[in-house]
Design an enzyme around this catalytic site. Sequence first.
Site, mmCIF file in Angstrom:
data_model
loop_
_atom_site.group_PDB
_atom_site.id
_atom_site.type_symbol
_atom_site.label_atom_id
_atom_site.label_comp_id
_atom_site.label_asym_id
_atom_site.label_seq_id
_atom_site.Cartn_x
_atom_site.Cartn_y
_atom_site.Cartn_z
ATOM 1 N N SER A 64 0.721 -1.163 0.087
ATOM 2 C CA SER A 64 -0.062 0.052 0.063
ATOM 3 C C SER A 64 0.780 1.165 0.028
ATOM 4 O O SER A 64 1.583 1.451 0.773
ATOM 5 C CB SER A 64 -0.995 0.190 1.165
ATOM 6 O OG SER A 64 -1.865 -1.184 1.260
ATOM 7 N N HIS B 81 -3.198 1.161 -4.410
ATOM 8 C CA HIS B 81 -2.424 -0.217 -5.249
ATOM 9 C C HIS B 81 -2.742 0.308 -6.787
ATOM 10 O O HIS B 81 -4.019 0.045 -7.099
ATOM 11 C CB HIS B 81 -3.355 -1.350 -4.777
ATOM 12 C CG HIS B 81 -2.695 -1.796 -3.544
ATOM 13 N ND1 HIS B 81 -1.797 -2.791 -3.392
ATOM 14 C CD2 HIS B 81 -3.001 -1.596 -2.284
ATOM 15 C CE1 HIS B 81 -1.683 -3.206 -2.101
ATOM 16 N NE2 HIS B 81 -2.167 -2.409 -1.282
ATOM 17 N N HIS C 191 -5.648 -8.685 -1.643
ATOM 18 C CA HIS C 191 -5.970 -9.207 -0.163
ATOM 19 C C HIS C 191 -7.147 -9.755 0.125
ATOM 20 O O HIS C 191 -8.124 -9.668 -0.618
ATOM 21 C CB HIS C 191 -6.093 -7.924 0.584
ATOM 22 C CG HIS C 191 -5.034 -6.745 0.356
ATOM 23 N ND1 HIS C 191 -4.701 -5.961 -0.847
ATOM 24 C CD2 HIS C 191 -3.694 -6.671 1.015
ATOM 25 C CE1 HIS C 191 -3.816 -5.268 -0.674
ATOM 26 N NE2 HIS C 191 -2.940 -5.554 0.451
ATOM 27 N N TYR D 39 -9.228 -9.076 2.490
ATOM 28 C CA TYR D 39 -10.376 -8.147 2.809
ATOM 29 C C TYR D 39 -11.008 -7.451 1.561
ATOM 30 O O TYR D 39 -12.277 -7.226 1.797
ATOM 31 C CB TYR D 39 -9.656 -6.875 3.750
ATOM 32 C CG TYR D 39 -8.788 -6.093 2.823
ATOM 33 C CD1 TYR D 39 -9.169 -5.140 2.112
ATOM 34 C CD2 TYR D 39 -7.346 -6.046 3.314
ATOM 35 C CE1 TYR D 39 -8.258 -4.374 1.537
ATOM 36 C CE2 TYR D 39 -6.444 -5.195 2.678
ATOM 37 C CZ TYR D 39 -7.016 -4.363 1.906
ATOM 38 O OH TYR D 39 -6.085 -3.516 1.333
ATOM 39 N N GLU D 40 -10.350 -7.790 0.519
ATOM 40 C CA GLU D 40 -11.252 -7.527 -0.722
ATOM 41 C C GLU D 40 -12.029 -8.598 -1.362
ATOM 42 O O GLU D 40 -12.913 -8.499 -2.420
ATOM 43 C CB GLU D 40 -10.051 -7.287 -1.920
ATOM 44 C CG GLU D 40 -9.211 -5.852 -1.822
ATOM 45 C CD GLU D 40 -8.176 -5.867 -2.898
ATOM 46 O OE1 GLU D 40 -8.379 -5.288 -3.629
ATOM 47 O OE2 GLU D 40 -7.053 -6.640 -2.614
ATOM 48 N N ALA E 87 2.849 -2.277 4.041
ATOM 49 C CA ALA E 87 2.734 -1.162 5.097
ATOM 50 C C ALA E 87 2.279 -2.003 6.212
ATOM 51 O O ALA E 87 1.285 -2.875 5.982
ATOM 52 C CB ALA E 87 1.632 -0.210 4.528
ATOM 53 N N MET F 255 -1.760 -6.945 6.715
ATOM 54 C CA MET F 255 -3.129 -7.554 6.074
ATOM 55 C C MET F 255 -2.748 -8.303 4.804
ATOM 56 O O MET F 255 -3.550 -8.658 3.920
ATOM 57 C CB MET F 255 -4.223 -6.440 6.002
ATOM 58 C CG MET F 255 -4.798 -5.995 6.993
ATOM 59 S SD MET F 255 -6.006 -4.726 6.736
ATOM 60 C CE MET F 255 -6.311 -3.786 8.274
ATOM 61 N N SER F 256 -1.522 -8.642 4.531
ATOM 62 C CA SER F 256 -0.839 -9.129 3.377
ATOM 63 C C SER F 256 0.184 -10.168 3.756
ATOM 64 O O SER F 256 0.470 -10.478 4.885
ATOM 65 C CB SER F 256 -0.586 -7.921 2.482
ATOM 66 O OG SER F 256 0.547 -7.441 2.908
ATOM 67 N N ASN G 36 2.611 3.238 10.871
ATOM 68 C CA ASN G 36 1.725 3.918 12.117
ATOM 69 C C ASN G 36 1.757 3.014 13.215
ATOM 70 O O ASN G 36 2.229 1.999 13.045
ATOM 71 C CB ASN G 36 0.206 3.729 11.782
ATOM 72 C CG ASN G 36 -0.260 2.312 11.441
ATOM 73 O OD1 ASN G 36 0.140 2.047 10.270
ATOM 74 N ND2 ASN G 36 -0.843 1.780 12.364
ATOM 75 N N HIS H 223 -6.349 5.015 6.792
ATOM 76 C CA HIS H 223 -5.444 4.812 5.561
ATOM 77 C C HIS H 223 -4.653 5.705 4.972
ATOM 78 O O HIS H 223 -3.713 5.449 4.381
ATOM 79 C CB HIS H 223 -6.513 3.779 4.527
ATOM 80 C CG HIS H 223 -5.731 3.439 3.425
ATOM 81 N ND1 HIS H 223 -4.987 2.110 3.810
ATOM 82 C CD2 HIS H 223 -6.023 3.416 2.238
ATOM 83 C CE1 HIS H 223 -4.720 1.611 2.574
ATOM 84 N NE2 HIS H 223 -5.122 2.396 1.433
HETATM 85 N N1 HPA Z 1 -2.908 -2.756 11.168
HETATM 86 C C1 HPA Z 1 -3.191 -3.566 10.104
HETATM 87 N N2 HPA Z 1 -2.655 -3.388 8.833
HETATM 88 C C2 HPA Z 1 -1.916 -2.170 8.574
HETATM 89 C C3 HPA Z 1 -1.533 -1.296 9.891
HETATM 90 C C4 HPA Z 1 -2.072 -1.628 10.804
HETATM 91 O O1 HPA Z 1 -1.924 -0.825 11.894
HETATM 92 N N3 HPA Z 1 -0.950 -0.239 9.213
HETATM 93 C C5 HPA Z 1 -0.580 -0.614 7.833
HETATM 94 N N4 HPA Z 1 -1.393 -1.650 7.572
#
Ligand code: HPA
Length: 266
Positions: free
Chosen positions: A24, A55, A77, A79-80, A107, A205-206, A229, A241
Site C-alpha cells: 500500500s 494499489h 488481499h 479483505y477485498e 505497509a 493484512m498481506s 503507524n 488509511h
Molecule cells: N494494522 C493492520 N494493517 C496495517 C496497519 C495496521 O495498523 N498499518 C498498515 N497496515
Amino acid sequence: MSTAADYLHPLLSVKPKIAVVLGSGLGAFADSLDNAQTIPYHDIPGWPQSTAIGHAGKLVGGTVEGIPVAALAGRAHLYEGYTAQQAVYGIRALHELGVESVILTNAAGGVNRDYKPGDLVLISDHINLLGQNPLSGPNDGSLGPRFPDMSEAYNKLFRATAKAVGAEMGLNLVEGVYAAVPGPSYETPAEIRYLRTIGADLVGMSTVPETIAANHMGMKVLGISCVTNHAAGVIDQKLNHTEVLEVGERMKSTLIGLLRDLCRTL
Ligand code: HPA
C-alpha cells in the site's frame, strides 16, 4: 503454463529473475525500472484486480542496472474478498516465468513499541492469523510438497545482505515478526496487546499468503515492512488509511534506493 504465464511470456522482453511486490502506497519503485514495460492487471488472464486504494494494479517488467526484474504494483488481499489462493496467483505465474527470488513489501502497523512511522523492518518470521492458507485443498505436486517446511520462510542470507545494503545507505534495518490479520478493520488495542504477547512486532493484512506459496515452490523470500503507524493503542491516536499512504509516500525515495540496491545485490 497458467494462462497468465502463457500471456506474459511472449509479451515481456525481459526474463525476470527477481520479483518485487509493492504494498500500500509503496508502488513508486515500479516506475523507477529501466526499459519499463507496463502491463495492467486487467489485461492479464486470471489475474485478480487490485481494488484497494494505493494499489495501482499493474505489472512492470524492466531492469535495474541490467538485472531483469518484475514489479507488481498492487496485490490482492483477503479483505477485498479474494481467497488466499487468488492472492498468490501472481507469485505463481512469476515463478513459472523463471523468477527465483521475491521481495515482498508491505505497509504495517508497529506493534513493537520501539518502532516509529517511517521505519523499515526486515521480516524475520511471520504468524498467520488469516484463517486461510493458499495451499489448502489438493496439493499440486508440480509446485511443491504437501507439507512444506517454513522454518526459514524469510531467507537468512537475504536478510544479512539487506542489512549490509541498508547500512551503506545509512539505514539501520532491524528484524521483526509480522502477524497477518484478515482486516479490513484495524485492530483493537486489546488485539494489539494479544499480538505483542504472542511475539509479533508488526501487523498487516498481506504478505503471508505469498510467502507461503513462494516457500512451497522453493523461491527465496525477503520481506520488508514499512511501519506506517503505531498499532492501535500504542499511542493515543486513531488509525486511518490516509496516514498509511502518506508515510508510504514519504518513504518513497528511500525505499526505491533500497530496492534497487537489493535487486543488484541479492
Ligand atoms: N494494522 C493492520 N494493517 C496495517 C496497519 C495496521 O495498523 N498499518 C498498515 N497496515
